[in-house]
Motif scaffolding. Sequence first.
Motif, mmCIF file in Angstrom:
data_model
loop_
_atom_site.group_PDB
_atom_site.id
_atom_site.type_symbol
_atom_site.label_atom_id
_atom_site.label_comp_id
_atom_site.label_asym_id
_atom_site.label_seq_id
_atom_site.Cartn_x
_atom_site.Cartn_y
_atom_site.Cartn_z
ATOM 1 N N MET A 1 -53.188 0.466 -11.840
ATOM 2 C CA MET A 1 -54.115 -0.590 -12.176
ATOM 3 C C MET A 1 -55.353 0.023 -12.832
ATOM 4 O O MET A 1 -55.773 1.102 -12.465
ATOM 5 N N VAL A 2 -55.890 -0.710 -13.758
ATOM 6 C CA VAL A 2 -57.207 -0.401 -14.304
ATOM 7 C C VAL A 2 -58.134 -1.449 -13.702
ATOM 8 O O VAL A 2 -57.942 -2.644 -13.909
ATOM 9 N N SER A 3 -59.088 -0.975 -12.904
ATOM 10 C CA SER A 3 -59.957 -1.893 -12.167
ATOM 11 C C SER A 3 -61.367 -1.337 -12.126
ATOM 12 O O SER A 3 -61.589 -0.156 -12.385
ATOM 13 N N GLU A 4 -62.301 -2.216 -11.778
ATOM 14 C CA GLU A 4 -63.687 -1.800 -11.599
ATOM 15 C C GLU A 4 -64.287 -2.601 -10.456
ATOM 16 O O GLU A 4 -63.792 -3.681 -10.125
ATOM 17 N N ILE A 5 -65.327 -2.049 -9.869
ATOM 18 C CA ILE A 5 -66.048 -2.774 -8.839
ATOM 19 C C ILE A 5 -66.961 -3.770 -9.546
ATOM 20 O O ILE A 5 -67.856 -3.383 -10.289
ATOM 21 N N ALA A 6 -66.712 -5.051 -9.336
ATOM 22 C CA ALA A 6 -67.511 -6.097 -9.974
ATOM 23 C C ALA A 6 -68.804 -6.344 -9.206
ATOM 24 O O ALA A 6 -69.837 -6.625 -9.805
ATOM 25 N N GLU A 7 -68.730 -6.222 -7.879
ATOM 26 C CA GLU A 7 -69.917 -6.435 -7.043
ATOM 27 C C GLU A 7 -69.699 -5.724 -5.715
ATOM 28 O O GLU A 7 -68.578 -5.695 -5.200
ATOM 29 N N SER A 8 -70.771 -5.174 -5.183
ATOM 30 C CA SER A 8 -70.687 -4.493 -3.893
ATOM 31 C C SER A 8 -71.988 -4.682 -3.128
ATOM 32 O O SER A 8 -73.063 -4.362 -3.631
ATOM 33 N N ARG A 9 -71.862 -5.237 -1.926
ATOM 34 C CA ARG A 9 -72.997 -5.366 -1.009
ATOM 35 C C ARG A 9 -72.557 -4.702 0.299
ATOM 36 O O ARG A 9 -71.707 -5.246 1.010
ATOM 37 N N ARG A 10 -73.105 -3.547 0.566
ATOM 38 C CA ARG A 10 -72.687 -2.721 1.700
ATOM 39 C C ARG A 10 -72.591 -3.543 2.986
ATOM 40 O O ARG A 10 -73.506 -4.293 3.334
ATOM 41 N N ASN A 11 -71.460 -3.375 3.657
ATOM 42 C CA ASN A 11 -71.179 -4.037 4.940
ATOM 43 C C ASN A 11 -71.152 -5.560 4.855
ATOM 44 O O ASN A 11 -71.226 -6.223 5.885
ATOM 45 N N GLU A 12 -71.045 -6.122 3.628
ATOM 46 C CA GLU A 12 -70.985 -7.575 3.465
ATOM 47 C C GLU A 12 -69.850 -8.030 2.562
ATOM 48 O O GLU A 12 -69.098 -8.934 2.915
ATOM 49 N N PHE A 13 -69.764 -7.421 1.374
ATOM 50 C CA PHE A 13 -68.876 -7.971 0.343
ATOM 51 C C PHE A 13 -68.546 -6.915 -0.700
ATOM 52 O O PHE A 13 -69.405 -6.114 -1.070
ATOM 53 N N ILE A 14 -67.304 -6.935 -1.165
ATOM 54 C CA ILE A 14 -66.921 -6.122 -2.316
ATOM 55 C C ILE A 14 -65.935 -6.932 -3.156
ATOM 56 O O ILE A 14 -65.059 -7.617 -2.619
ATOM 57 N N SER A 15 -66.142 -6.876 -4.453
ATOM 58 C CA SER A 15 -65.272 -7.574 -5.399
ATOM 59 C C SER A 15 -64.709 -6.559 -6.377
ATOM 60 O O SER A 15 -65.463 -5.805 -7.008
ATOM 61 N N ILE A 16 -63.392 -6.539 -6.492
ATOM 62 C CA ILE A 16 -62.710 -5.649 -7.416
ATOM 63 C C ILE A 16 -62.145 -6.496 -8.548
ATOM 64 O O ILE A 16 -61.423 -7.468 -8.296
ATOM 65 N N ARG A 17 -62.487 -6.137 -9.777
ATOM 66 C CA ARG A 17 -61.990 -6.841 -10.958
ATOM 67 C C ARG A 17 -60.875 -5.997 -11.568
ATOM 68 O O ARG A 17 -61.099 -4.879 -11.999
ATOM 69 N N HIS A 18 -59.663 -6.541 -11.568
ATOM 70 C CA HIS A 18 -58.509 -5.854 -12.149
ATOM 71 C C HIS A 18 -58.412 -6.235 -13.621
ATOM 72 O O HIS A 18 -58.420 -7.417 -13.973
ATOM 73 N N LEU A 19 -58.335 -5.216 -14.458
ATOM 74 C CA LEU A 19 -58.401 -5.422 -15.907
ATOM 75 C C LEU A 19 -57.119 -5.083 -16.652
ATOM 76 O O LEU A 19 -56.957 -5.483 -17.799
ATOM 77 N N GLY A 20 -56.220 -4.336 -16.034
ATOM 78 C CA GLY A 20 -54.995 -3.954 -16.739
ATOM 79 C C GLY A 20 -54.149 -3.014 -15.911
ATOM 80 O O GLY A 20 -54.361 -2.832 -14.709
ATOM 81 N N PHE A 21 -53.191 -2.404 -16.584
ATOM 82 C CA PHE A 21 -52.261 -1.463 -15.962
ATOM 83 C C PHE A 21 -52.356 -0.109 -16.638
ATOM 84 O O PHE A 21 -52.832 0.000 -17.776
#
Length: 90
Positions: A1-21
């Motif tokens: 996967m080609v991915s990036e961290i879209a948003e990260s709030r320590r100990n609360e939330f993380i969002s991973i955006r997958h962009l490709g293979f």
Amino acid sequence: MVSEIAESRRNEFISIRHLGFIANGTEDMTSEAVRAWAPAYENYTLQPVQGGTRLVIDQDVPAEWAEHLGQAWPKALRLLAGLCETRAAS
């Protein structure tokens, strides 16, 4: 996967955006097959609850992967719980 961290709030939330293979060592973020589903998100929310933490998972899942992920997630979550409980006991 080609991915990036879209948003990260320590100990609360993380969002991973997958962009490709990655196929044969080459990133594919523009093919028709990838454009059919990308970007796709995998979001993890940690919610404090009495005696611990609840993990809420929200994930974009293409229909052809739904069955596979439905079987894989319970196994992955058992492993994650084991790691968390072992670390908490240390």
